[in-house]
Design a protein around this motif. Structure first.
Motif, mmCIF file in Angstrom:
data_model
loop_
_atom_site.group_PDB
_atom_site.id
_atom_site.type_symbol
_atom_site.label_atom_id
_atom_site.label_comp_id
_atom_site.label_asym_id
_atom_site.label_seq_id
_atom_site.Cartn_x
_atom_site.Cartn_y
_atom_site.Cartn_z
ATOM 1 N N ALA A 140 9.360 14.318 -18.082
ATOM 2 C CA ALA A 140 9.655 13.373 -19.158
ATOM 3 C C ALA A 140 10.726 12.367 -18.765
ATOM 4 N N TYR A 141 11.509 12.685 -17.756
ATOM 5 C CA TYR A 141 12.577 11.792 -17.297
ATOM 6 C C TYR A 141 12.153 10.923 -16.114
ATOM 7 N N VAL A 142 10.912 11.071 -15.694
ATOM 8 C CA VAL A 142 10.386 10.217 -14.626
ATOM 9 C C VAL A 142 9.938 8.898 -15.254
ATOM 10 N N VAL A 143 10.408 7.775 -14.712
ATOM 11 C CA VAL A 143 10.075 6.453 -15.253
ATOM 12 C C VAL A 143 9.525 5.587 -14.127
ATOM 13 N N HIS A 144 8.366 4.978 -14.385
ATOM 14 C CA HIS A 144 7.758 4.056 -13.430
ATOM 15 C C HIS A 144 7.765 2.658 -14.041
ATOM 16 N N ALA A 145 8.386 1.712 -13.354
ATOM 17 C CA ALA A 145 8.408 0.322 -13.817
ATOM 18 C C ALA A 145 7.401 -0.489 -13.010
ATOM 19 N N HIS A 146 6.563 -1.229 -13.728
ATOM 20 C CA HIS A 146 5.503 -2.031 -13.102
ATOM 21 C C HIS A 146 5.732 -3.506 -13.429
ATOM 22 N N GLU A 147 6.007 -4.315 -12.416
ATOM 23 C CA GLU A 147 6.148 -5.752 -12.634
ATOM 24 C C GLU A 147 4.770 -6.389 -12.507
ATOM 25 N N VAL A 148 4.351 -7.104 -13.558
ATOM 26 C CA VAL A 148 2.970 -7.567 -13.637
ATOM 27 C C VAL A 148 2.915 -9.095 -13.649
ATOM 28 N N ARG A 149 1.747 -9.584 -13.312
ATOM 29 C CA ARG A 149 1.438 -11.014 -13.353
ATOM 30 C C ARG A 149 0.303 -11.229 -14.362
ATOM 31 N N PRO A 150 0.063 -12.472 -14.774
ATOM 32 C CA PRO A 150 -1.009 -12.722 -15.752
ATOM 33 C C PRO A 150 -2.361 -12.183 -15.300
ATOM 34 N N GLY A 151 -3.150 -11.743 -16.265
ATOM 35 C CA GLY A 151 -4.455 -11.151 -16.000
ATOM 36 C C GLY A 151 -4.493 -9.729 -16.519
ATOM 37 N N VAL A 152 -5.542 -8.995 -16.185
ATOM 38 C CA VAL A 152 -5.668 -7.605 -16.605
ATOM 39 C C VAL A 152 -4.632 -6.775 -15.854
ATOM 40 N N ILE A 153 -3.794 -6.073 -16.602
ATOM 41 C CA ILE A 153 -2.684 -5.335 -15.981
ATOM 42 C C ILE A 153 -2.773 -3.837 -16.192
ATOM 43 N N TYR A 154 -3.643 -3.409 -17.124
ATOM 44 C CA TYR A 154 -3.694 -1.973 -17.433
ATOM 45 C C TYR A 154 -5.045 -1.680 -18.060
ATOM 46 N N ARG A 155 -5.583 -0.509 -17.721
ATOM 47 C CA ARG A 155 -6.767 -0.028 -18.419
ATOM 48 C C ARG A 155 -6.816 1.483 -18.325
ATOM 49 N N ASP A 156 -7.344 2.086 -19.361
ATOM 50 C CA ASP A 156 -7.645 3.514 -19.362
ATOM 51 C C ASP A 156 -8.912 3.712 -20.184
ATOM 52 N N SER A 162 -4.347 -7.229 -21.118
ATOM 53 C CA SER A 162 -4.155 -8.414 -20.288
ATOM 54 C C SER A 162 -2.837 -9.079 -20.650
ATOM 55 N N ALA A 163 -2.128 -9.571 -19.634
ATOM 56 C CA ALA A 163 -0.904 -10.338 -19.837
ATOM 57 C C ALA A 163 -1.258 -11.819 -19.880
ATOM 58 N N ILE A 164 -0.673 -12.524 -20.848
ATOM 59 C CA ILE A 164 -0.950 -13.942 -21.070
ATOM 60 C C ILE A 164 0.331 -14.730 -20.851
ATOM 61 N N PRO A 165 0.368 -15.666 -19.932
ATOM 62 C CA PRO A 165 1.603 -16.442 -19.733
ATOM 63 C C PRO A 165 1.857 -17.364 -20.926
ATOM 64 N N VAL A 166 3.089 -17.375 -21.403
ATOM 65 C CA VAL A 166 3.476 -18.251 -22.510
ATOM 66 C C VAL A 166 4.776 -18.973 -22.140
ATOM 67 N N VAL A 167 5.109 -20.000 -22.914
ATOM 68 C CA VAL A 167 6.328 -20.778 -22.667
ATOM 69 C C VAL A 167 7.393 -20.359 -23.668
ATOM 70 N N HIS A 168 8.507 -19.858 -23.147
ATOM 71 C CA HIS A 168 9.623 -19.438 -23.997
ATOM 72 C C HIS A 168 10.910 -20.010 -23.413
ATOM 73 N N GLY A 169 11.101 -21.302 -23.659
ATOM 74 C CA GLY A 169 12.311 -21.967 -23.204
ATOM 75 C C GLY A 169 12.523 -21.842 -21.709
ATOM 76 N N ALA A 170 13.731 -21.414 -21.329
ATOM 77 C CA ALA A 170 14.122 -21.364 -19.920
ATOM 78 C C ALA A 170 13.613 -20.129 -19.182
ATOM 79 N N TRP A 171 12.970 -19.207 -19.882
ATOM 80 C CA TRP A 171 12.474 -18.012 -19.202
ATOM 81 C C TRP A 171 11.380 -18.389 -18.206
ATOM 82 N N LYS A 172 11.528 -17.935 -16.966
ATOM 83 C CA LYS A 172 10.521 -18.204 -15.945
ATOM 84 C C LYS A 172 9.258 -17.398 -16.211
ATOM 85 N N TYR A 173 9.445 -16.175 -16.727
ATOM 86 C CA TYR A 173 8.307 -15.303 -17.008
ATOM 87 C C TYR A 173 8.394 -14.813 -18.450
ATOM 88 N N ALA A 174 7.395 -15.142 -19.231
ATOM 89 C CA ALA A 174 7.274 -14.616 -20.591
ATOM 90 C C ALA A 174 5.788 -14.439 -20.875
#
Length: 288
Positions: A140-156, A162-174
């Protein structure tokens, strides 16, 4: 007896396919007790997929009837504090109180560093819980962090995300996220200005959960705040335009910035362009 068994199977199958959205938090950085920080749960059968983790998320999840062992994954839209200060809570509280599996974190570049720093900050807590007298589940204390790019990022077996790129001010990735589960399409905006990529992802979707600010409220703000909000967020009027083009079956409002205006005013602004079903979200609302 056969009829009873058949009826039981039909009910169980219907429950297994029940896909719904639970608003765990509809707020912003403003510390309003009735609005926890932004967080949404997509629940399909017994599977729970959380989007963002604002302050108060775990207790809101418990209020919603979500069990701690179901809190095994989160999808982060961006790294603003109001969307992520609940991440330590989401990592550690379920680990102490029932989660049995590793925890998976999906998000934009930077989420791995944030997650690693959290684990370092609570290292002594984990050492004592795992190696002291407390009964503990190591996984339960094991944590996996996944940095993703736009497109399908997960399935089961239950969902495709799917991750969708959006514009949120100065954020490079949102990102916004699109969930396909249980025969439904659910789109979560995250924080964004009017987004054509989100519009395309949300076309004819079943549920669109989207942020907003009141145009009338914005008109009364000082120029510095006006510049900020129009660069980072979506006015209710623009949201109405987006919804009119996307045609969601249900438009659900969250990350609410009414700026002193009542819900009726916000909905009037949306109604300038969109005549469909609009739900002004409240914490713990369930939308099907």
């Amino acid at each position: 007896m056969k009829l009873l068994l058949a009826f039981t199977w039909i009910v169980a199958a219907a429950f297994a396919q029940d896909t719904r959205v639970i608003l765990l938090g509809t707020g912003t950085p403003n510390p309003e007790p009735e609005h926890s920080g932004p967080a949404v749960a997509i629940v399909t059968g017994q599977n729970v997929y959380v989007v963002d983790c604002g302050p108060g998320i775990v207790r809101r999840a418990a209020q919603a009837g979500i069990r701690m062992e179901q809190l095994t994954r989160v999808f982060i839209t961006h790294l603003h504090s109001d969307h992520t200060t609940g991440l330590p809570d989401l990592i550690f509280t379920p680990a102490v109180t029932g989660r049995k599996d590793p925890f998976e974190v999906y998000g934009p570049p930077g989420i791995a560093a944030m997650t690693n720093h959290i684990l370092k900050a609570w290292k002594e807590d984990m050492d004592i819980r795992l190696h002291g007298l407390e009964p503990a589940v190591k996984q339960a204390y094991v944590v996996h962090a996944h940095e993703v790019r736009p497109g399908v990022i997960y399935r089961d077996d239950a969902v495709r995300v799917s991750a969708i790129p959006v514009v949120h001010g100065a954020w490079k990735y949102a990102y916004g996220y699109r969930f396909e589960a249980g025969g439904k399409v659910i789109v979560i905006s995250g924080d964004t200005t009017y987004s054509t990529s989100l519009l395309e992802a949300a076309k004819d979707c079943d549920i669109l959960v989207h942020e907003f600010y009141s145009q009338k409220g914005w008109d009364a703000r000082t120029p510095d705040w006006q510049r900020y909000h129009e660069a980072y967020h979506t006015s209710a009027i623009d949201l109405g335009k987006l919804a009119a083009a996307a045609k969601p079956k249900k438009l659900v409002l969250y990350h609410e910035l009414p700026m002193g205006q009542p819900p009726e005013q916000v909905i009037r602004e949306i109604r300038e362009h969109f005549s469909g079903d609009v739900i002004y979200g409240k914490d713990l609302d369930v939308v099907r």
